[in-house]
Design an enzyme around this catalytic site. Sequence first.
Site, PDB file in Angstrom:
ATOM      1  N   LEU A 119      12.482  -6.461   2.787  1.00 57.78           N
ATOM      2  CA  LEU A 119      11.319  -5.665   2.374  1.00 57.78           C
ATOM      3  C   LEU A 119      11.665  -4.181   2.489  1.00 57.78           C
ATOM      4  O   LEU A 119      12.464  -3.797   3.348  1.00 57.78           O
ATOM      5  CB  LEU A 119      10.118  -5.945   3.282  1.00 57.78           C
ATOM      6  CG  LEU A 119       9.361  -7.231   3.036  1.00 57.78           C
ATOM      7  CD1 LEU A 119       8.329  -7.440   4.144  1.00 57.78           C
ATOM      8  CD2 LEU A 119       8.677  -7.205   1.691  1.00 57.78           C
ATOM      9  N   PRO A 120      11.058  -3.328   1.678  1.00 60.68           N
ATOM     10  CA  PRO A 120      11.342  -1.889   1.760  1.00 60.68           C
ATOM     11  C   PRO A 120      10.587  -1.214   2.914  1.00 60.68           C
ATOM     12  O   PRO A 120       9.802  -0.293   2.712  1.00 60.68           O
ATOM     13  CB  PRO A 120      10.898  -1.379   0.393  1.00 60.68           C
ATOM     14  CG  PRO A 120       9.778  -2.283   0.005  1.00 60.68           C
ATOM     15  CD  PRO A 120      10.168  -3.639   0.546  1.00 60.68           C
ATOM     16  N   CYS A 121      10.834  -1.691   4.124  1.00 60.12           N
ATOM     17  CA  CYS A 121      10.160  -1.152   5.310  1.00 60.12           C
ATOM     18  C   CYS A 121      10.444   0.329   5.506  1.00 60.12           C
ATOM     19  O   CYS A 121       9.642   1.043   6.112  1.00 60.12           O
ATOM     20  CB  CYS A 121      10.587  -1.929   6.556  1.00 60.12           C
ATOM     21  SG  CYS A 121      10.154  -3.677   6.513  1.00 60.12           S
ATOM     22  N   HIS A 122      11.574   0.796   4.975  1.00 59.11           N
ATOM     23  CA  HIS A 122      11.929   2.217   5.110  1.00 59.11           C
ATOM     24  C   HIS A 122      10.959   3.113   4.357  1.00 59.11           C
ATOM     25  O   HIS A 122      10.935   4.315   4.570  1.00 59.11           O
ATOM     26  CB  HIS A 122      13.364   2.451   4.621  1.00 59.11           C
ATOM     27  CG  HIS A 122      13.547   2.214   3.162  1.00 59.11           C
ATOM     28  ND1 HIS A 122      13.681   0.943   2.621  1.00 59.11           N
ATOM     29  CD2 HIS A 122      13.595   3.075   2.117  1.00 59.11           C
ATOM     30  CE1 HIS A 122      13.816   1.047   1.311  1.00 59.11           C
ATOM     31  NE2 HIS A 122      13.772   2.333   0.969  1.00 59.11           N
TER      32      HIS A 122
END
Length: 107
Positions: free
Chosen positions: A53-56
Amino acid sequence: MATSSFFDRVYDVVAQIPAGRVATYGDIAEAVGQRSAARTVGWALKAAVDSGLPCHRVVNRHGALTGKRHFPSPTFMEECLRSEGVTFTDDGRVDLEQHRWTPEGLR
């Protein structure tokens, strides 16, 4: 609130954040119907850092990279965001005016 269900709803919202944009923990909490649960969004993301997932792309309400310590290096989050074209202010925060994304229905 059932934790796994809440976490799953958080993950669904985070998966929608486009490259070059960021959302705040509070934006995500509001989108899943728990406005006061921004901190719990952080716990959900900590559990998902290695998930793809693009947690950044999730920052605090001021644009600070408060989750950076959960990534492979202290600069990983910033490097990912910069590679997507995200710009930062002079004090090292994401320029929210330029890059903030909110889930459909919150604006």
